[in-house]
Each structure stands twice: as C-alpha cells, then as structure tokens.
Write a protein that holds these residues in place. Structure first.
Motif, PDB file in Angstrom:
ATOM      1  N   SER A 160       2.599  19.168  -4.768  1.00 23.43           N
ATOM      2  CA  SER A 160       2.777  17.311  -5.246  1.00 23.43           C
ATOM      3  C   SER A 160       2.829  16.262  -3.546  1.00 23.43           C
ATOM      4  O   SER A 160       2.474  15.233  -3.299  1.00 23.43           O
ATOM      5  CB  SER A 160       3.556  17.251  -5.853  1.00 23.43           C
ATOM      6  N   ALA A 161       3.769  16.969  -2.875  1.00 23.56           N
ATOM      7  CA  ALA A 161       4.080  16.394  -1.855  1.00 23.56           C
ATOM      8  C   ALA A 161       2.656  16.006  -0.127  1.00 23.56           C
ATOM      9  O   ALA A 161       2.479  15.931   0.008  1.00 23.56           O
ATOM     10  CB  ALA A 161       5.071  17.456  -0.617  1.00 23.56           C
ATOM     11  N   LEU A 162       2.195  16.968  -0.844  1.00 23.29           N
ATOM     12  CA  LEU A 162       0.906  17.090   0.297  1.00 23.29           C
ATOM     13  C   LEU A 162      -0.469  16.457   0.035  1.00 23.29           C
ATOM     14  O   LEU A 162      -0.709  15.323   0.883  1.00 23.29           O
ATOM     15  CB  LEU A 162      -0.459  18.689   0.005  1.00 23.29           C
ATOM     16  N   VAL A 163      -0.218  16.326  -2.247  1.00 21.54           N
ATOM     17  CA  VAL A 163      -1.170  15.201  -2.325  1.00 21.54           C
ATOM     18  C   VAL A 163      -0.845  13.886  -1.811  1.00 21.54           C
ATOM     19  O   VAL A 163      -1.618  12.817  -1.394  1.00 21.54           O
ATOM     20  CB  VAL A 163      -1.748  15.453  -3.867  1.00 21.54           C
ATOM     21  N   ALA A 164       0.660  13.560  -2.137  1.00 23.20           N
ATOM     22  CA  ALA A 164       0.929  11.949  -1.493  1.00 23.20           C
ATOM     23  C   ALA A 164       1.025  12.025   0.003  1.00 23.20           C
ATOM     24  O   ALA A 164       0.503  10.747   0.296  1.00 23.20           O
ATOM     25  CB  ALA A 164       2.802  12.237  -2.062  1.00 23.20           C
ATOM     26  N   ALA A 165       1.203  12.994   0.798  1.00 25.88           N
ATOM     27  CA  ALA A 165       0.989  12.631   2.253  1.00 25.88           C
ATOM     28  C   ALA A 165      -0.400  12.370   2.105  1.00 25.88           C
ATOM     29  O   ALA A 165      -0.753  11.618   2.945  1.00 25.88           O
ATOM     30  CB  ALA A 165       0.769  14.012   2.918  1.00 25.88           C
ATOM     31  N   GLY A 166      -1.642  13.064   1.861  1.00 21.98           N
ATOM     32  CA  GLY A 166      -2.700  12.995   1.854  1.00 21.98           C
ATOM     33  C   GLY A 166      -3.154  11.436   1.501  1.00 21.98           C
ATOM     34  O   GLY A 166      -4.299  11.015   1.761  1.00 21.98           O
ATOM     35  N   LEU A 167      -2.832  11.521   0.516  1.00 21.71           N
ATOM     36  CA  LEU A 167      -3.115   9.522   0.218  1.00 21.71           C
ATOM     37  C   LEU A 167      -2.945   8.364   1.307  1.00 21.71           C
ATOM     38  O   LEU A 167      -3.146   7.461   0.832  1.00 21.71           O
ATOM     39  CB  LEU A 167      -2.696   9.817  -1.075  1.00 21.71           C
ATOM     40  N   SER A 213      -2.751   8.498   4.174  1.00 20.54           N
ATOM     41  CA  SER A 213      -3.387   8.549   5.591  1.00 20.54           C
ATOM     42  C   SER A 213      -4.589   8.216   4.922  1.00 20.54           C
ATOM     43  O   SER A 213      -5.512   7.147   5.949  1.00 20.54           O
ATOM     44  CB  SER A 213      -3.653  10.351   6.137  1.00 20.54           C
ATOM     45  N   VAL A 214      -5.125   8.408   3.421  1.00 21.93           N
ATOM     46  CA  VAL A 214      -6.731   7.332   3.173  1.00 21.93           C
ATOM     47  C   VAL A 214      -6.561   6.154   2.852  1.00 21.93           C
ATOM     48  O   VAL A 214      -7.086   5.372   3.473  1.00 21.93           O
ATOM     49  CB  VAL A 214      -6.845   8.275   1.440  1.00 21.93           C
ATOM     50  N   SER A 215      -4.839   5.942   2.614  1.00 25.07           N
ATOM     51  CA  SER A 215      -4.742   4.108   2.277  1.00 25.07           C
ATOM     52  C   SER A 215      -4.640   3.200   4.091  1.00 25.07           C
ATOM     53  O   SER A 215      -4.572   2.385   4.071  1.00 25.07           O
ATOM     54  CB  SER A 215      -3.977   4.016   1.182  1.00 25.07           C
ATOM     55  N   SER A 216      -3.817   4.271   5.254  1.00 22.68           N
ATOM     56  CA  SER A 216      -4.537   3.933   6.187  1.00 22.68           C
ATOM     57  C   SER A 216      -5.321   3.524   6.783  1.00 22.68           C
ATOM     58  O   SER A 216      -5.421   3.002   7.263  1.00 22.68           O
ATOM     59  CB  SER A 216      -2.730   5.245   6.892  1.00 22.68           C
ATOM     60  N   ILE A 229       0.662  -5.522   5.029  1.00 20.61           N
ATOM     61  CA  ILE A 229      -0.957  -5.060   4.366  1.00 20.61           C
ATOM     62  C   ILE A 229      -1.287  -3.330   5.031  1.00 20.61           C
ATOM     63  O   ILE A 229      -1.559  -2.562   4.075  1.00 20.61           O
ATOM     64  CB  ILE A 229      -1.352  -5.987   3.651  1.00 20.61           C
ATOM     65  N   GLY A 230      -1.417  -3.576   5.952  1.00 25.54           N
ATOM     66  CA  GLY A 230      -1.333  -3.047   6.581  1.00 25.54           C
ATOM     67  C   GLY A 230      -0.939  -1.362   6.492  1.00 25.54           C
ATOM     68  O   GLY A 230      -1.954  -0.131   6.451  1.00 25.54           O
ATOM     69  N   ASN A 231       0.661  -1.129   6.242  1.00 23.73           N
ATOM     70  CA  ASN A 231       1.272  -0.449   6.550  1.00 23.73           C
ATOM     71  C   ASN A 231       1.758   0.006   4.795  1.00 23.73           C
ATOM     72  O   ASN A 231       1.920   1.162   4.511  1.00 23.73           O
ATOM     73  CB  ASN A 231       2.687  -0.327   6.290  1.00 23.73           C
ATOM     74  N   PHE A 232       0.964  -0.574   3.846  1.00 17.43           N
ATOM     75  CA  PHE A 232       1.262   0.077   2.185  1.00 17.43           C
ATOM     76  C   PHE A 232       0.338   0.736   1.831  1.00 17.43           C
ATOM     77  O   PHE A 232      -0.805   1.230   1.890  1.00 17.43           O
ATOM     78  CB  PHE A 232       0.755  -1.949   1.474  1.00 17.43           C
ATOM     79  N   PRO A 233       1.500   1.749   1.577  1.00 15.84           N
ATOM     80  CA  PRO A 233       0.321   3.288   0.915  1.00 15.84           C
ATOM     81  C   PRO A 233      -0.716   2.858  -0.783  1.00 15.84           C
ATOM     82  O   PRO A 233       0.395   2.715  -1.990  1.00 15.84           O
ATOM     83  CB  PRO A 233       0.897   4.234   0.491  1.00 15.84           C
ATOM     84  N   LEU A 234      -1.480   2.551  -0.552  1.00  9.24           N
ATOM     85  CA  LEU A 234      -2.158   1.714  -1.885  1.00  9.24           C
ATOM     86  C   LEU A 234      -2.481   2.522  -3.090  1.00  9.24           C
ATOM     87  O   LEU A 234      -2.313   2.608  -3.897  1.00  9.24           O
ATOM     88  CB  LEU A 234      -3.311   1.108  -1.651  1.00  9.24           C
ATOM     89  N   PHE A 235      -2.934   3.894  -2.141  1.00  9.18           N
ATOM     90  CA  PHE A 235      -3.242   4.956  -2.896  1.00  9.18           C
ATOM     91  C   PHE A 235      -2.363   5.661  -3.578  1.00  9.18           C
ATOM     92  O   PHE A 235      -2.460   6.698  -4.593  1.00  9.18           O
ATOM     93  CB  PHE A 235      -4.183   5.850  -2.206  1.00  9.18           C
ATOM     94  N   ARG A 236      -1.049   5.314  -3.073  1.00 10.82           N
ATOM     95  CA  ARG A 236      -0.060   6.697  -3.880  1.00 10.82           C
ATOM     96  C   ARG A 236       0.295   5.611  -4.509  1.00 10.82           C
ATOM     97  O   ARG A 236       1.364   6.174  -5.599  1.00 10.82           O
ATOM     98  CB  ARG A 236       0.881   6.226  -2.251  1.00 10.82           C
ATOM     99  N   VAL A 237       0.009   4.795  -5.297  1.00  7.27           N
ATOM    100  CA  VAL A 237       1.010   4.189  -6.282  1.00  7.27           C
ATOM    101  C   VAL A 237      -0.341   4.789  -7.807  1.00  7.27           C
ATOM    102  O   VAL A 237      -1.574   4.366  -7.651  1.00  7.27           O
ATOM    103  CB  VAL A 237       0.302   2.555  -6.077  1.00  7.27           C
TER     104      VAL A 237
END
Lengths: 302, 94
Positions: free
Chosen positions: A215-222, A224-227, A237-245
């Motif tokens: 879970s932690a790895l996937v959250a971190a990966g998501l 970076s993807v959203s960044s 908006i640039g710092n918003f982790p969209l894919f972590r939602v």
C-alpha cells in the motif's frame, strides 16, 4: 423492551463512549508521537519508552500499546452487547451477540469435537483480537498484527496449548510420537514441532506487513505519477496528488479488510486443528480408564 | 574503497531480495492448482460450494506460507540488512 429507563440509556451511552475512547486515544498518541513524514515511510513500531529489566531492556512500543487499547475497546464493546440481556430476549443487540456466540460454538464443535467445546471463548477471542488489530489500519494506526513480536506471542501461547494437550496421553506417549513412523525421523519431527509456531506467526505477520508495504509503495508511486501529470500546473493544483484519491482504497479493501479477516480466521482455524489433532484420544481414554480402575481398587481395598 | 564496499553491500542486498522472491512462483502455481480443482469440484457438485470454498481458502493460505517466508527474508534484506552490514563494515575499518 420498548421503554428503556433513563439509567439504562445512560449506561449504554457510557459503554459506547468507553469503547470508542481507546481508539481515539490511539489516534491521538499517533498524531502526538509520529509527525507526518515526506515520501515513503516504511518503519517498524514507534518505541514510546524502554523499561529497565534485569536481563534485557523492555521497549514499550506502539504495537503493544495499540493491542492493549484494542483489548480495552473490545471489553467495553462486549459489555455493551451483553448489557440488558434477558432470557426472554428482546433487544436487537442480544440477537447479534447470540448469533456470534452460536457461530463460534458451532465452528469450534465442528472442527474440534465435543471434548474441546470449552475452547470457543478462546478461539472467539483470538479472532476478535486479530480482526480488530488488523482493522486498525483503517484509522491510519500501526496494526499490532504487522509486528512479529505480537504474533509470535500468540503463536507461543498456541504452542504451549498444543504441547499441553499432547502430554494428556502421558509423557511416554508424547516422546514416542517423535519417533514415528521410524526412529530415523526423530530430528525432522523435532524440527517440525518447532516449525508450527514459526510458520503460524510468519504467515499472519507476513500477510499484514506485505499489505502495508505494498500500500505504501503504491501510494508513493501514485503521488509521483500525479506530480508528473499535474506538475506543470501552477500553485496548489500542481502539488495535488490526484491519483491518490480513491485508487489506494481499492487495494486497502483487499489488503486490510479481506486479508486481515482471512488471516484471523486461518490463525484460529490452525489453532483448532493443531490442538485437536495433537490430542491422543485413544491413549487418553486408556489412561483415564486405568486411573478409574485404580481408584475403584483403592476404594475396595479400603 | 569504502564507497565500493558499501555499494557492493547495497547491491547484493537488493539482488538477494529479488532472488528470494523467485520463491513466489511456487505458491502461485500451487494456489492456481487449488483454485482450479475447487472450481471443478463446485462445477460437479454445486451444493457443496460453501465447504469447498472454505477448504480452498484455508489451503491457499497454507500454500502461501513458503512465499511468505521468502517475503520476510526479502523485507529483512531490504530494510534491516544494509544498515547492519554497513555498521559491521564501519566497525571493522574503525
């Protein structure tokens, strides 16, 4: 029972509050002691303080404190479920409590037989403690079941129980069990005896820990993807982790809820199977009969 | 020299963790077999679905054990071993 008295209602409310307070206390402790860190954070349990002991210092860690709090919360929850219980029945929670007790009883009787029916509180306790400990991740807390020490403690308890019931057939029968089917197998039998608690503890702890690591790895990966996707936008908006939602929630559904409940069930199931499987029924019956005969002889001679 | 030694330690820990997880093949095949047989059994006797499912989940969880041993070793190699080994190296050098 429609007309609950005021005292009854107050006691109800007090019990609910008392069973919620430990979880709230755990969340407060977490917030106070663990400041939110940046990036991937995969660490062991936070050590609150260490107690000086003669052989080795004993650290009081988050996992111990959390499991105590779970025990307290479960205690008050059980008191709430059995509050106002009566023979005639009537309260809805009494039905639920009776259903839980009946299910546990039938599970234990089906798997262990009539002789072990007194085991159902123990098995129910293990399931409840394990499930509630694993589900603490839903509150963002450190689950005690992802600490090897907690599970190893339970597994050692089960190992002691298994040995106790194996010894019911007499010490000689217990020692003879190691030389079966042929005496050459003795070392392997001894190893497999100690492999039981090790495999039980590793199975439970490995499942819960691997879930939280993934879970932690996937959250971190998501993150970076959203960044990468939103990084060119200015400001917040640039710092918003969209894919972590939302996406980690699906993983959490499997790793935290399904895996946690399944591992609790399997731990209890293996406990039942090992304890009832190690019990030498025939030897025990012979021994009981011999004891009975001896007693009768003594009475006759006296 | 020290940098090279630390690099070797970190790289070998990562390699070892990766190799340990090769053990994941075994439980994968085993659980696949178990689920396939359970599906067959349910297809043959749909009324025994509950019992078959419970037994299958139990068996899957037990077959998973070897994979979890590998996982524990991999986690130890990634999170615990490097710091310990580098500490030992630093003690050795002084």
């Amino acid at each position: 029972m429609k007309d609950k008295s005021i005292g009854f209602r107050i006691a109800d409310a007090a019990l609910i509050i008392l069973s919620v307070i430990p979880i709230a206390a755990a969340i407060a402790l977490r917030i106070l002691t663990n400041p939110a860190a940046e990036g991937i954070q995969i660490a062991g349990a936070h050590i609150f303080f260490t107690v000086k002991m003669p052989l080795q210092d004993m650290p009081i860690t988050e996992s111990q404190v959390n499991s105590w709090l779970v025990v307290i919360a479960l205690f008050f929850f059980c008191l709430y479920m059995t509050h106002g219980i009566s023979e005639k029945g009537g309260l809805r929670r009494q039905m639920i409590a009776e259903w839980i007790v009946e299910q546990t009883d039938s599970l234990v009787q089906k798997n262990m037989g009539q002789y072990f029916k007194a085991f159902s509180p123990f098995v129910g306790g293990i399931i409840a403690l394990s499930v509630c400990s694993s589900l603490l991740t839903l509150f963002g807390l450190y689950p005690p079941t992802s600490d090897l020490n907690v599970i190893a403690g339970w597994a050692i308890l089960v190992f002691v129980l298994i040995t106790h019931y194996k010894l019911k057939g007499g010490l000689l029968c217990y020692l003879k069990g190691f030389t079966e089917p042929i005496p050459v197998f003795t070392p392997f039998n001894i190893i497999s005896e100690f492999a039981t608690p090790v495999s039980m503890s590793f199975r439970h702890y490995g499942n819960v820990l691997s879930g939280s690591v993934i879970s932690a790895l996937v959250a971190a990966g998501l993150t970076s993807v959203s960044s990468v996707v939103l990084g060119w936008l200015p400001g917040v908006i640039g710092n918003f982790p969209l894919f972590r939602v939302g996406i980690p929630a699906v993983l959490s559904l499997y790793f935290d809820i399904f895996s946690g409940c399944l591992q609790a069930f399997i731990f209890a199931m293996l406990t039942m199977l090992y304890v009832s499987g190690g019990f030498p029924v025939e030897e025990w019956q012979k021994r009981m009969k011999r004891k009975k005969d001896k007693k009768q002889k003594n009475i006759k001679s006296a | 020299m020290v940098e090279l030694a630390i690099g070797i330690i970190l790289g070998c820990c990562a390699l070892g963790a990766g190799m340990a997880m090769i053990a994941g093949i075994g439980p994968g095949i085993g659980e696949g077999n178990a689920v396939a047989k359970a599906c067959e059994a349910i297809g043959r006797q749909p009324e025994s679905q509950g019992n078959v499912t419970t037994t299958m989940i139990m068996g899957c969880a037990i077959a998973e054990t070897t994979g979890l041993y590998a996982l524990v070793i991999a986690i130890l190699l990634i999170f615990v071993a490097p710091t310990r080994l580098v500490g030992i190296l630093m003690n050795y050098i002084g």
